[in-house]
Design an enzyme around this catalytic site. Structure first.
Site, PDB file in Angstrom:
ATOM      1  CG  ASP A  15      77.821  40.384  14.704  1.00 35.31           C
ATOM      2  OD1 ASP A  15      77.241  39.714  14.233  1.00 35.31           O
ATOM      3  OD2 ASP A  15      79.043  40.314  14.591  1.00 35.31           O
ATOM      4  CG  HIS A  43      70.611  37.976  11.819  1.00 34.38           C
ATOM      5  ND1 HIS A  43      70.074  38.249  10.626  1.00 34.38           N
ATOM      6  CD2 HIS A  43      71.858  38.115  11.530  1.00 34.38           C
ATOM      7  CE1 HIS A  43      70.826  38.326   9.709  1.00 34.38           C
ATOM      8  NE2 HIS A  43      71.967  38.264  10.236  1.00 34.38           N
TER       9      HIS A  43
HETATM   10  P1  GDP Z   1      72.817  41.301  13.494  1.00 36.26           P
HETATM   11  O1  GDP Z   1      73.827  39.944  13.275  1.00 36.26           O
HETATM   12  O2  GDP Z   1      73.192  42.449  12.714  1.00 36.26           O
HETATM   13  O3  GDP Z   1      71.679  40.817  13.532  1.00 36.26           O
HETATM   14  O4  GDP Z   1      73.474  41.560  15.045  1.00 36.26           O
HETATM   15  P2  GDP Z   1      73.517  40.799  16.293  1.00 36.26           P
HETATM   16  O5  GDP Z   1      72.115  40.424  16.959  1.00 36.26           O
HETATM   17  O6  GDP Z   1      74.866  39.784  16.106  1.00 36.26           O
HETATM   18  O7  GDP Z   1      74.502  41.661  17.367  1.00 36.26           O
HETATM   19  C1  GDP Z   1      73.896  42.802  17.727  1.00 36.26           C
HETATM   20  C2  GDP Z   1      73.495  42.736  19.349  1.00 36.26           C
HETATM   21  O8  GDP Z   1      73.418  43.985  19.880  1.00 36.26           O
HETATM   22  C3  GDP Z   1      72.586  41.745  19.730  1.00 36.26           C
HETATM   23  O9  GDP Z   1      72.855  41.172  21.036  1.00 36.26           O
HETATM   24  C4  GDP Z   1      71.267  42.571  19.933  1.00 36.26           C
HETATM   25  O10 GDP Z   1      70.465  42.158  21.033  1.00 36.26           O
HETATM   26  C5  GDP Z   1      72.072  43.739  20.401  1.00 36.26           C
HETATM   27  N1  GDP Z   1      71.278  45.113  20.069  1.00 36.26           N
HETATM   28  C6  GDP Z   1      70.842  45.439  18.939  1.00 36.26           C
HETATM   29  N2  GDP Z   1      70.364  46.681  19.117  1.00 36.26           N
HETATM   30  C7  GDP Z   1      70.713  47.097  20.350  1.00 36.26           C
HETATM   31  C8  GDP Z   1      70.623  48.505  20.899  1.00 36.26           C
HETATM   32  O11 GDP Z   1      70.239  49.541  20.306  1.00 36.26           O
HETATM   33  N3  GDP Z   1      71.280  48.593  21.988  1.00 36.26           N
HETATM   34  C9  GDP Z   1      72.281  47.345  22.599  1.00 36.26           C
HETATM   35  N4  GDP Z   1      72.603  47.970  24.139  1.00 36.26           N
HETATM   36  N5  GDP Z   1      72.032  46.466  22.108  1.00 36.26           N
HETATM   37  C10 GDP Z   1      71.253  46.460  21.271  1.00 36.26           C
HETATM   38  P1  IMO Z   2      75.633  38.867  10.871  1.00 37.86           P
HETATM   39  O1  IMO Z   2      74.707  38.301   9.781  1.00 37.86           O
HETATM   40  C1  IMO Z   2      79.960  39.080  11.849  1.00 37.86           C
HETATM   41  C2  IMO Z   2      82.897  37.152   9.358  1.00 37.86           C
HETATM   42  C3  IMO Z   2      83.739  36.048   9.920  1.00 37.86           C
HETATM   43  C4  IMO Z   2      84.962  36.152   9.335  1.00 37.86           C
HETATM   44  C5  IMO Z   2      84.649  36.417   7.975  1.00 37.86           C
HETATM   45  C6  IMO Z   2      84.469  35.154   6.946  1.00 37.86           C
HETATM   46  O2  IMO Z   2      75.517  38.219  12.205  1.00 37.86           O
HETATM   47  O3  IMO Z   2      76.060  40.066  10.840  1.00 37.86           O
HETATM   48  P2  IMO Z   2      82.666  33.027   7.193  1.00 37.86           P
HETATM   49  O4  IMO Z   2      82.449  32.028   8.239  1.00 37.86           O
HETATM   50  O5  IMO Z   2      81.726  33.827   6.300  1.00 37.86           O
HETATM   51  O6  IMO Z   2      83.692  32.538   6.115  1.00 37.86           O
HETATM   52  O7  IMO Z   2      83.709  34.118   7.945  1.00 37.86           O
HETATM   53  O8  IMO Z   2      83.384  36.912   7.912  1.00 37.86           O
HETATM   54  N1  IMO Z   2      81.532  37.066   9.352  1.00 37.86           N
HETATM   55  C7  IMO Z   2      80.742  37.642  10.303  1.00 37.86           C
HETATM   56  N2  IMO Z   2      80.962  38.767  11.120  1.00 37.86           N
HETATM   57  N3  IMO Z   2      78.660  38.932  11.692  1.00 37.86           N
HETATM   58  C8  IMO Z   2      78.412  38.282  10.746  1.00 37.86           C
HETATM   59  O9  IMO Z   2      77.282  37.828  10.279  1.00 37.86           O
HETATM   60  C9  IMO Z   2      79.336  37.421  10.005  1.00 37.86           C
HETATM   61  N4  IMO Z   2      79.394  36.553   8.874  1.00 37.86           N
HETATM   62  C10 IMO Z   2      80.617  36.322   8.409  1.00 37.86           C
HETATM   63  O10 IMO Z   2      83.767  36.464  11.424  1.00 37.86           O
HETATM   64  O11 IMO Z   2      85.784  37.116   9.760  1.00 37.86           O
HETATM   65 MG    MG Z   3      75.397  38.753  14.203  1.00 38.00          MG
END
Ligand code: GDP
Ligand code: IMO
Ligand code: MG
Length: 437
Positions: A15, A43
């Site tokens: 994340d 994502h």
């Molecule tokens: P990913 O799994 O690595 O793609 O990340 P996620 O999308 O799960 O989580 C990142 C969160 O932060 C999302 O809600 C994005 O919209 C948000 N986000 C990304 N970059 C920024 C930033 O620079 N500032 C803020 N406030 N939010 C961001």
């Molecule tokens: P993105 O791509 C955050 C974590 C789960 C758990 C462990 C194993 O959005 O960054 P799983 O379901 O894969 O067997 O869970 O890994 N986990 C993530 N945490 N972002 C992710 O993906 C994750 N993918 C798996 O929370 O601790």
């Molecule tokens: Mg994510």
């Protein structure tokens, strides 16, 4: 668009904002490629106020003309994938560029049941991983076991599908609840075959496709899912996911040689988060943690779970930079830290008398360390409209500079908000791109 390929990889526990960074870079590439994980990934991409939450579809889908490829190393849940495609189409997104590897493994309903059953059993002895419940571990286990595993190509051949599903149902009847609907072979085959028909026109040999793109001078953008510290080999085992979430997973997961990768962009939040169990040495179970969680909207994209929050861990970050040989950092969510009086950065771990600046990729040992912090002044300005490093307040620049010097590599991008436009480029990412063109 010619030149070597780009990899985007998460450097923490997921994340980090990989989806946003991939979206920022996508238009410079011929295809965006997922190579690991499955619908455990979430994502988010925000364009003109519209938020898209992508689980299986690569983030490049928002650019018509850029192919979105699900490689062989991904475990595909057809139900989630089809719902995602439908949702994108309803919102007017052209999904015709989406291609799925015929050799990707399929997450079946019994994998999700198995995931939930195992987690419930592990809860009693404190070994719960806190998985996303998406059936990821069981699907990869079946792939490695080579018995009863279903691949995307099997969805397109009903006889083959029935043989695979029957094997799996026999195997799993021993430990899944008796009479579970998830083991009803006829129902499973009917449903999976229908899903296969809906996906048939998107299925192909993506290894040939991707290597042909490279041969014709096109550049690929690999979109890492999950993250380095969740990598099954290099993360905090056993509190990890089941695939190689580092750049090291690209070769096996996409069928593309690592020699094709010219730059590796490592995405790191300006602080730490983690979902599920396992050590988070800098965790802040206090007002600061709560404040960051609310400001950063730190709730899972996939499960909605509140994310655990802590200060940035530079020991972990430098380890991830090493494992992935990161060329430049993308520091995200810097805006979330505004308003804090001081900012702490973990620069070493203490274990009793011993102090180390080496990461410990072990779920138990890492749980025993005490972080050693450096403290820098905070900043109070709203930085969400900054578009150059000069527009950032001095303490924010000093904070980034400490991250850069500890990690030992330059910062290429700084993200100050979720929108595509809320991004500062230092020029480094582009220099790296030209150097590998
Ligand atoms: P990913 O799994 O690595 O793609 O990340 P996620 O999308 O799960 O989580 C990142 C969160 O932060 C999302 O809600 C994005 O919209 C948000 N986000 C990304 N970059 C920024 C930033 O620079 N500032 C803020 N406030 N939010 C961001
Ligand atoms: P993105 O791509 C955050 C974590 C789960 C758990 C462990 C194993 O959005 O960054 P799983 O379901 O894969 O067997 O869970 O890994 N986990 C993530 N945490 N972002 C992710 O993906 C994750 N993918 C798996 O929370 O601790
Ligand atoms: Mg994510």
């Amino acid at each position: 668009m010619t030149g070597k390929s780009t990899a985007v990889v998460g450097l923490q526990w997921g994340d980090e904002g990989k989806g946003k960074i991939v979206d920022v870079l996508a238009r410079e590439h011929a295809a965006v490629v997922r190579y690991n994980g499955g619908a455990n990934a979430g994502h988010s991409v925000v364009v003109n106020g519209e938020r898209y939450a992508l689980h299986l579809v690569p983030s490049g889908i928002l650019f018509p003309g850029v192919k979105a490829v699900i490689g062989n190393g991904v475990v595909v849940d057809p139900e989630v994938l089809l719902a995602e495609i439908d949702n994108l189409e309803v919102r007017g997104v052209d999904t015709s560029g989406l291609v799925i590897s015929s050799r990707a493994h399929v997450v079946m309903p019994y994998h999700k049941l198995e995931d939930r059953t195992r987690e419930a059993a592990a809860d009693s002895d404190g070994r719960k991983i806190g998985t996303t419940g998406r059936g990821i571990g069981p699907a990869y286990a079946d792939k490695a076991q080579r018995f009863g595993a279903v691949r995307v190509c099997d969805l397109l051949d009903r006889d083959r599908l029935r043989r695979r599903v029957s094997e799996a149902a026999r195997l799993k009847a021993g430990f899944l609840p008796a009479g579970a609907e998830e083991l009803n072979v006829d129902a499973l085959v009917d449903k999976a075959a229908a899903q296969g028909e809906r996906l048939r026109h998107r299925v192909s040999d993506t290894t040939y496709l991707l290597n042909e793109i490279i041969d014709s001078g096109g550049r690929l953008l690999f979109e890492g899912a999950n993250a380095t510290l969740l990598d099954v080999d290099h993360g905090t085992y056993p509190f990890v996911t089941a695939s190689n979430a580092t750049v090291l997973g690209i070769g096996p997961g996409a069928g593309v040689s690592p020699t094709c990768i010219g730059r590796v962009l490592g995405v790191a939040k300006a602080y730490s988060t983690r979902v599920g169990s396992g050590p988070l040495p800098t965790e802040q179970n206090n007002d600061i943690g709560n404040r960051i969680r609310e400001r950063g909207r730190e709730y899972g994209t996939t499960t909605g779970r509140p994310r655990r929050v802590g200060w940035i861990d530079l020991v972990a970050l430098r380890y991830s930079v090493m494992v992935n040989r990161v060329s430049a950092l993308c520091v995200t969510l810097l805006d979330v830290l505004s308003g804090l009086d001081e900012l702490k950065l973990c620069v070493a771990y203490r274990m009793g008398e011993r102090v180390t600046d080496c990461f410990i990729p072990d779920g138990e040992e890492l749980g025993k360390v005490e972080p050693v912090y450096e403290t820098l002044p905070g900043f109070s300005h709203d930085i969400t409209s900054a578009r150059s490093m000069d527009e950032l307040p001095g303490p924010a620049r000093a904070y980034l500079d400490r991250i850069r010097s500890f990690a030992g590599i330059p910062i290429g991008l700084v993200s100050v908000g979720p929108e595509r436009s809320q991004t500062i480029s230092t020029g480094v990412a582009r220099e790296l791109e030209s150097a590998t063109a």
